[in-house]
Write a protein that holds these residues in place. Structure first.
Motif, PDB file in Angstrom:
ATOM      1  N   SER A  68      42.552  40.797  42.019  1.00 13.78           N
ATOM      2  CA  SER A  68      43.903  40.342  42.348  1.00 13.78           C
ATOM      3  C   SER A  68      43.962  38.824  42.261  1.00 13.78           C
ATOM      4  O   SER A  68      44.726  38.248  41.504  1.00 13.78           O
ATOM      5  N   ARG A  71      39.080  36.090  45.109  1.00 16.32           N
ATOM      6  CA  ARG A  71      38.417  35.277  46.140  1.00 16.32           C
ATOM      7  C   ARG A  71      37.782  36.197  47.179  1.00 16.32           C
ATOM      8  O   ARG A  71      37.946  36.005  48.389  1.00 16.32           O
ATOM      9  N   VAL A 210      45.764  48.704  40.722  1.00 11.78           N
ATOM     10  CA  VAL A 210      46.939  48.740  41.592  1.00 11.78           C
ATOM     11  C   VAL A 210      47.823  47.542  41.280  1.00 11.78           C
ATOM     12  O   VAL A 210      47.363  46.393  41.313  1.00 11.78           O
TER      13      VAL A 210
END
Ligand code: ADP
Length: 528
Positions: A68, A71, A210
């Motif tokens: 995404s 991190r 997703v």
């Protein structure tokens, strides 16, 4: 590979297909001692582009690794589990749709804790996010998919997901819950829909990418107070664990409760005292206690918060005071008003109370922020414990700053006997490897603690990375042998999960085989 790259360039635009050495190196930076060969990085901006990426990968038999924001510090950052994957970086997808009345947002993968926090603030929405300690710049969706948690009453992030949009390995788009019904209106308010509940299959797995989720937000309570307590006696931990369970099971506490060992606080507020230790490791008991005394840190330190109406908070405070009586040296409740008062009159208050009020504010502010929906960088300072560099600058980035952090996060039933047994296993292992044992016990249900143990090391120091990995491995083995299993692992430990053959992991492998027979998505991730 060349043909796949050309097809992706066509689909995304050449500037969003990266394979220059600098970019690949920056995605490969991590706080754990690993380095993966990354073939390229793709930066889509929409679900349609993600579908195209997957179809092209399937046609050319190239494996993808979705992130995404990437991190995932202490667990591998943006690094794939296997070699030679192409990273799909979803950070350009930053859409947010808010439903203030029903207290939820629909978000894309690139929405960070900071951007969602700002979005709500800018619109005057009386809603809070539940931030993790990983700082403002991490993805809300990414953390929910790893089943991460925060410490407000909305701390169980997977439990707050309502409806997912997922690109499957064949490029089709799946909507979970009621989301696949035409005109469904309750997708974001009733996550389970009808039929098998699929959402869990797309967390800690590699069955899909997703691209959107609904996430519930916490209405700002009428009143809220931070509760801090500490004890100077190690033997008080037993009672504190039992009291925590009692307060949580009774529903007096709706948020999580953290019990932090002295060493954990030291790593958050200072750096390794190389001078005092004359270059030796691990930190000696004597020096640790001296530093703790200077900063008035107890051997165990508790952090929690009480939320509700003013009356509810008043009642809960009385119960907490009664429950913890005789077990703490210090117990304080801090409201927004009290904090502002301390900030306005630090001088006179320091004189009256004998406390260093600016220091108290510095210690309290970040906890206050996190517990009231404001993501802060304070917990990230832990990563810099042994690293020569100091945490500074506009945005802390432990991977960029070459910090050494590996999380080990086993789950423990919330009883004093289990906590004692757990400590008797992990403390000698840290000692043996010359590293500090920095326990935090965080309630993740009313019946269980997750123990987040940072393995902190200096990647530049001779032998430290090897010691850290040996320590990680020994902790995994020794704790699992006694039934303490981690809720999440780093990319370097995924293969450890698969070392044990069982009906469970065989079923996971069968699912993967069925959904993604060519192994296009994130090979090796969580048993799949
Ligand atoms: P963060 O930046 O918030 O810490 P990441 O983006 O690193 O989170 O995500 C953590 C892990 O979750 C990644 O390594 C990846 O394996 C998985 N992941 C993240 N986002 C997605 C996604 N949108 N779809 C599928 N898996 C994902």
């Amino acid at each position: 590979m060349k043909a796949a790259l050309e097809a992706w360039q066509q689909a995304l635009g050449a500037e969003h297909v990266l394979n220059d050495t600098d970019s690949l190196q920056s995605y490969g930076r991590a706080t754990i001692p690993i380095s993966r060969r990354i073939s390229a990085v793709l930066r889509p901006e929409s679900t349609e582009q993600v579908s195209s990426i997957v179809r092209i990968a399937s046609e050319h038999r190239v494996s993808l690794y979705p992130i995404s924001v990437g991190r995932n510090w202490g667990y591998g950052s943006a690094n794939p589990v296997a070699e030679d994957n192409v990273i799909v970086d979803l950070s350009r997808m930053q859409g947010i749709e808010l439903n203030g009345e029903l207290a939820y947002a629909v978000i894309e993968p690139g929405v960070t804790q900071e951007s969602l926090y700002r979005y709500l603030k800018d619109r005057g929405a009386q809603l809070w996010i539940d931030p993790t300690g990983a700082g403002p710049q991490v993805s809300v969706l990414g953390n929910a998919l790893e089943r991460g948690y925060g410490i407000t009453p909305y701390g169980d992030h997977f439990a707050q997901i309502a409806g997912m949009e997922i690109v499957l390995p064949d490029g089709q788009v799946l909507h979970t819950g009621f989301g696949h019904w035409e005109n469904a209106v309750a997708t974001r308010v009733f996550p389970r829909g009808i039929g098998p509940y699929l959402d869990g299959l797309f967390t800690q797995s590699n069955l899909g990418i997703v691209t959107r989720i609904g996430v519930w937000l916490m209405p700002v309570p009428e009143h809220f107070e931070l509760c801090l307590f500490s004890t100077d006696k190690d033997e008080n931990l037993d009672g504190l664990v039992n009291s925590a369970r009692c307060l949580l099971l009774q529903g007096v506490l709706r948020s999580s409760l953290n019990l932090m060992h002295r060493n954990r606080i030291l790593t958050m507020v200072s750096q390794y005292p190389w001078d005092l230790m004359q270059g030796q490791t691990p930190l000696s008991e004597e020096v640790a206690q001296k530093l703790a005394d200077q900063k008035r840190i107890g051997i165990w330190n508790g952090v929690t918060a009480v939320y509700g109406t003013r009356r509810q908070v008043r009642a809960a405070k009385a119960v907490i005071r009664h429950e913890l009586k005789g077990q703490t040296n210090r117990l304080v409740f801090i409201s927004q008003k009290k904090l502002e008062f301390l900030e306005r009159f630090p001088g006179p208050l320091s004189w009256i109370t004998g406390l260093n009020i600016p220091e108290v504010i510095e210690a309290v502010r970040p906890g206050f922020g996190v517990l009231s929906g404001n993501p802060t960088e304070s917990s990230l300072a832990v990563c810099y414990w042994r690293t020569p560099k100091k945490p500074s600058g506009a945005s802390i980035d432990p991977a960029r700053d070459a910090c050494g952090l590996n999380w080990f996060a086993p789950v423990i039933p919330m009883t004093s006997a289990h906590v004692r047994e757990f400590r008797s296993i992990v403390e000698p292992i840290f000692e043996k490897h010359g590293l500090e044992c920095c326990i935090t016990l965080t309630s993740v249900t009313a019946r269980a603690f997750d123990c987040t143990l940072p393995i902190l090391f200096d990647p530049q120091r001779q032998g430290d990375p090897e010691r850290a990995e040996a320590c990680n491995r020994e902790l995994l083995e020794a704790c699992a042998a006694c039934g303490y299993i981690p809720y999440r692992v780093g990319v370097q430990s995924m293969s450890w999960l698969k070392e044990r053959s069982s009906v469970y992991w065989d079923f996971v492998a069968r699912l993967k085989q069925c959904v993604d027979p060519a192994g296009i998505l994130a090979p090796g991730r969580y048993g799949g």
